[in-house]
Write a protein that holds these residues in place. Structure first.
Motif, PDB file in Angstrom:
ATOM      1  N   GLU A 283       0.837  -1.211   0.000  1.00 33.18           N
ATOM      2  CA  GLU A 283       0.000   0.000   0.000  1.00 33.18           C
ATOM      3  C   GLU A 283       0.871   1.259   0.000  1.00 33.18           C
ATOM      4  O   GLU A 283       0.595   2.235  -0.679  1.00 33.18           O
ATOM      5  N   MET A 284       1.961   1.198   0.795  1.00 35.55           N
ATOM      6  CA  MET A 284       2.878   2.350   0.835  1.00 35.55           C
ATOM      7  C   MET A 284       3.494   2.568  -0.550  1.00 35.55           C
ATOM      8  O   MET A 284       3.795   3.689  -0.939  1.00 35.55           O
TER       9      MET A 284
ATOM     10  N   THR B 288      12.300   3.599  17.759  1.00 33.05           N
ATOM     11  CA  THR B 288      10.913   3.921  17.362  1.00 33.05           C
ATOM     12  C   THR B 288      10.362   2.817  16.471  1.00 33.05           C
ATOM     13  O   THR B 288       9.206   2.422  16.602  1.00 33.05           O
ATOM     14  N   LEU B 289      11.208   2.339  15.558  1.00 32.26           N
ATOM     15  CA  LEU B 289      10.749   1.291  14.636  1.00 32.26           C
ATOM     16  C   LEU B 289      10.378   0.015  15.397  1.00 32.26           C
ATOM     17  O   LEU B 289       9.434  -0.680  15.023  1.00 32.26           O
ATOM     18  N   ALA B 290      11.101  -0.244  16.479  1.00 33.90           N
ATOM     19  CA  ALA B 290      10.855  -1.477  17.239  1.00 33.90           C
ATOM     20  C   ALA B 290       9.458  -1.482  17.863  1.00 33.90           C
ATOM     21  O   ALA B 290       8.910  -2.540  18.156  1.00 33.90           O
ATOM     22  N   THR B 291       8.863  -0.312  18.043  1.00 32.91           N
ATOM     23  CA  THR B 291       7.507  -0.261  18.610  1.00 32.91           C
ATOM     24  C   THR B 291       6.471  -0.638  17.544  1.00 32.91           C
ATOM     25  O   THR B 291       5.299  -0.782  17.848  1.00 32.91           O
ATOM     26  N   GLY B 292       6.930  -0.777  16.301  1.00 37.38           N
ATOM     27  CA  GLY B 292       6.020  -1.160  15.215  1.00 37.38           C
ATOM     28  C   GLY B 292       5.222   0.019  14.676  1.00 37.38           C
ATOM     29  O   GLY B 292       4.267  -0.178  13.920  1.00 37.38           O
ATOM     30  N   SER B 293       5.587   1.232  15.078  1.00 41.58           N
ATOM     31  CA  SER B 293       4.847   2.427  14.641  1.00 41.58           C
ATOM     32  C   SER B 293       4.734   2.495  13.107  1.00 41.58           C
ATOM     33  O   SER B 293       5.747   2.566  12.405  1.00 41.58           O
TER      34      SER B 293
ATOM     35  N   ARG C  80       6.648   3.941   7.650  1.00 42.11           N
ATOM     36  CA  ARG C  80       6.330   4.604   6.369  1.00 42.11           C
ATOM     37  C   ARG C  80       7.485   5.536   5.978  1.00 42.11           C
ATOM     38  O   ARG C  80       7.913   5.575   4.831  1.00 42.11           O
ATOM     39  N   VAL C  81       7.966   6.305   6.974  1.00 39.09           N
ATOM     40  CA  VAL C  81       9.065   7.240   6.689  1.00 39.09           C
ATOM     41  C   VAL C  81      10.316   6.470   6.221  1.00 39.09           C
ATOM     42  O   VAL C  81      10.957   6.835   5.238  1.00 39.09           O
ATOM     43  N   LEU C  82      10.601   5.377   6.927  1.00 40.59           N
ATOM     44  CA  LEU C  82      11.768   4.572   6.540  1.00 40.59           C
ATOM     45  C   LEU C  82      11.579   4.010   5.128  1.00 40.59           C
ATOM     46  O   LEU C  82      12.504   4.023   4.306  1.00 40.59           O
TER      47      LEU C  82
ATOM     48  N   ASP D 114       9.846   5.204   2.703  1.00 45.49           N
ATOM     49  CA  ASP D 114      10.025   6.268   1.699  1.00 45.49           C
ATOM     50  C   ASP D 114      11.495   6.684   1.573  1.00 45.49           C
ATOM     51  O   ASP D 114      11.980   6.962   0.484  1.00 45.49           O
ATOM     52  N   ASP D 115      12.200   6.705   2.704  1.00 50.83           N
ATOM     53  CA  ASP D 115      13.606   7.148   2.686  1.00 50.83           C
ATOM     54  C   ASP D 115      14.505   6.186   1.894  1.00 50.83           C
ATOM     55  O   ASP D 115      15.421   6.617   1.212  1.00 50.83           O
ATOM     56  N   LEU D 116      14.251   4.890   2.066  1.00 51.54           N
ATOM     57  CA  LEU D 116      15.215   3.926   1.515  1.00 51.54           C
ATOM     58  C   LEU D 116      14.819   3.360   0.162  1.00 51.54           C
ATOM     59  O   LEU D 116      15.603   2.650  -0.471  1.00 51.54           O
ATOM     60  N   ARG D 117      13.604   3.671  -0.284  1.00 55.54           N
ATOM     61  CA  ARG D 117      13.119   3.039  -1.515  1.00 55.54           C
ATOM     62  C   ARG D 117      14.004   3.383  -2.725  1.00 55.54           C
ATOM     63  O   ARG D 117      14.444   2.489  -3.448  1.00 55.54           O
ATOM     64  N   SER D 118      14.259   4.654  -2.944  1.00 53.06           N
ATOM     65  CA  SER D 118      15.046   5.034  -4.132  1.00 53.06           C
ATOM     66  C   SER D 118      16.478   4.503  -4.074  1.00 53.06           C
ATOM     67  O   SER D 118      16.956   3.908  -5.050  1.00 53.06           O
TER      68      SER D 118
END
Lengths: 303, 184
Positions: A64-65, B13-18, B23-25, B27-31
């Motif tokens: 979805e993302m 923060t990621l470990a909390t499953g947020s 989503r931010v991660l 988007d950051d690492l996709r490209s």
């Protein structure tokens, strides 16, 4: 059945959280149970299945993302292709697609134009810097003079006062009424954030060019700004634009072209034609600013 | 002082499953990830995008279960490339020369086999549907959303992490019983 205590240790072993001793003890305890081996196998099977379910459910979330990205994937690919960053196999993929997909071929062509625009912008910027350095080099340096007789000194002082007055007036005019000062007074950079809707590649290209033109104006690269704004004003606005957007961008282009031309020092008549077009429309977003600009351009201090 | 302090703080923060942090991660690492694999492999863009999603799921699993935790030995970006490299290999990707140093990262078995994965997921879903709501709830929280025992205790109004842990294993035993019934 495995007692909970052993089950807990078995799970810890699977997660790699048992040391060698603990592992040995667990092995012994499991061996003592009549069905220890079978239970171990079944629970591992269960945990693997949990992993598979996690993989599937989390995969759906990430898929979805990914949707938001798909609109820009081709633009990104085009850029990497042009920079020669893809593997030979992927370059071939792009070339095959270019030959078979006219929309993609057009995108590549537009991307090439945009890249060349940005290169020009960089070159212009560097050229401006060179000019400025050259000017700084030519500035006269202070010289020492021998003292003159008194009667001549009076004359020199009077002349100096006159020179100072002229220089002061000149300084005031330069500070407030030079082309650059006027542009700085009237120019406000609009918000250049990303307002794209998903899938609007055309809109993205338009907004990127709009932002590039404003950056040139902000950097006082007036020649590039004029060229970029004029190119945009001859371009059809994106289809997705609402009526308000259309009006805003069109008005902003009219106004920005005037400012860029003033900054560039273009002939008065050329600027006036465009300025009158704004002043002739009281609904124009920049009507008031245009009236004030006209006044400043005709000021005594500019003569 | 760790070389990856910023990534380690992000990891917390990621470990909390947020979802928003992930989503931010994402988007950051996709490209960077896509570019890396499009540059170093023969895989076409669509396949590389699918690889990215698989790698992110593995990373998600590792981070939320605590198997990837501070101190880090590489940046999250490099680590994710390592996960991608292992999946690429498992999925039969051709041998390639990686320019940067990409770590060897162990990945869970079966990641590459989508059919087996679908079957296993369907199986556990079926077992879950035959369980009572309380057990379903606690097991999903533990295995899919990586809740800590403390969080589960609070959520279910239990006395503490110990009670939550006991409840979890009781439910897992019930699930095991369902398999026995199924087999007989």
């Amino acid at each position: 059945m495995l007692p909970n205590e052993l089950l807990m240790q078995l799970e810890a072993l699977r997660a790699g959280k048992l040391n060698e001793d603990e592992h040995k003890k667990l092995r012994l305890a499991l061996d003592e149970l009549p069905n220890g081996e079978e239970e171990t196998r079944t629970f591992n099977q269960l945990w693997n299945a949990w992993d598979a379910l996690h993989f599937q459910e989390q995969g759906v979330k990430f898929a979805e993302m990914d949707l938001a990205w798909q609109a820009t994937d081709d633009t990104e690919l085009a850029e990497w292709y042009m920079k020669g960053q893809l593997s030979a196999a992927n370059e071939q993929v792009i070339e095959t697609r270019k030959a078979n997909d006219p929309a993609f071929a057009k995108l590549l062509e537009e991307q090439a134009q945009l890249n060349s625009g940005f290169h020009d912008l960089k070159d212009d910027d560097f050229r401006q810097k060179l000019r400025k350095w050259e000017k700084d080099e030519k500035k006269p340096t202070a010289k020492l003079h021998t003292l003159r007789p008194n009667w001549r000194r009076l004359g020199v002082i009077a002349a100096s006062v006159l020179v100072l007055m002229v220089a002061g007036a000149n300084w005031f005019a330069q500070q407030n009424y030079s082309d650059e000062a006027i542009v700085a007074r009237f120019y406000k950079q609009p918000p250049l954030g990303n307002t794209m809707s998903a899938g609007a590649a055309e809109e993205e290209a338009y907004l990127t060019s709009f932002a590039a033109a404003h950056e040139a104006l902000e950097d006082k690269d007036f020649a590039s700004a004029t060229r970029l704004f004029e190119a945009l004003s001859t371009q059809l606005p994106p289809e997705d634009f609402k009526e308000d957007d259309l009006r805003y961008y069109q008005d902003n282009l009219d106004w920005s072209i005037v400012l860029a031309k003033v900054g560039e020092g273009r002939p008065e008549a050329e600027i006036d034609v465009r300025l009158q077009r704004i002043i002739g429309d009281q609904e124009h977003t920049y009507y008031r600013e245009a009236v004030a600009l006209q006044k400043d351009l005709g000021s005594f201090w500019r003569w | 002082m760790s070389n990856y302090a910023a990534d380690e703080s992000r990891l917390q923060t990621l470990a909390t499953g947020s979802d928003s942090a992930w989503r931010v991660l994402y988007d950051d690492l996709r490209s960077p990830f896509r570019l890396f694999f499009l540059k170093h492999t023969n895989w076409p863009p669509e396949q590389v995008s699918a690889l990215y999603q698989d790698a992110m799921v593995v990373l998600h699993r590792k981070v939320t279960t605590g198997s990837l935790a501070a101190p880090l030995r590489s940046s999250l970006r490099t680590y994710l490339f390592g996960v991608g490299k292992m999946i690429y290999r498992k999925q039969g990707g051709a041998k390639t020369q990686w320019e940067e140093e990409v770590p060897e990262v162990a990945i869970p078995p079966g990641v590459e086999d989508r059919i087996a994965q679908r079957e296993q997921a369907a199986w556990i879903r079926n077992l879950l549907n035959r369980m009572d709501e309380k057990c379903r709830n606690i097991l999903r929280k533990v295995y899919l959303h990586s809740y800590s025992m403390e969080a589960i205790a609070e959520d279910l109004g239990l006395s503490g992490a110990g009670a939550a842990r006991k409840r979890k294993y009781d439910c897992l035993q019930r699930m095991r019983k369902l398999i026995s019934i199924e087999e007989n």
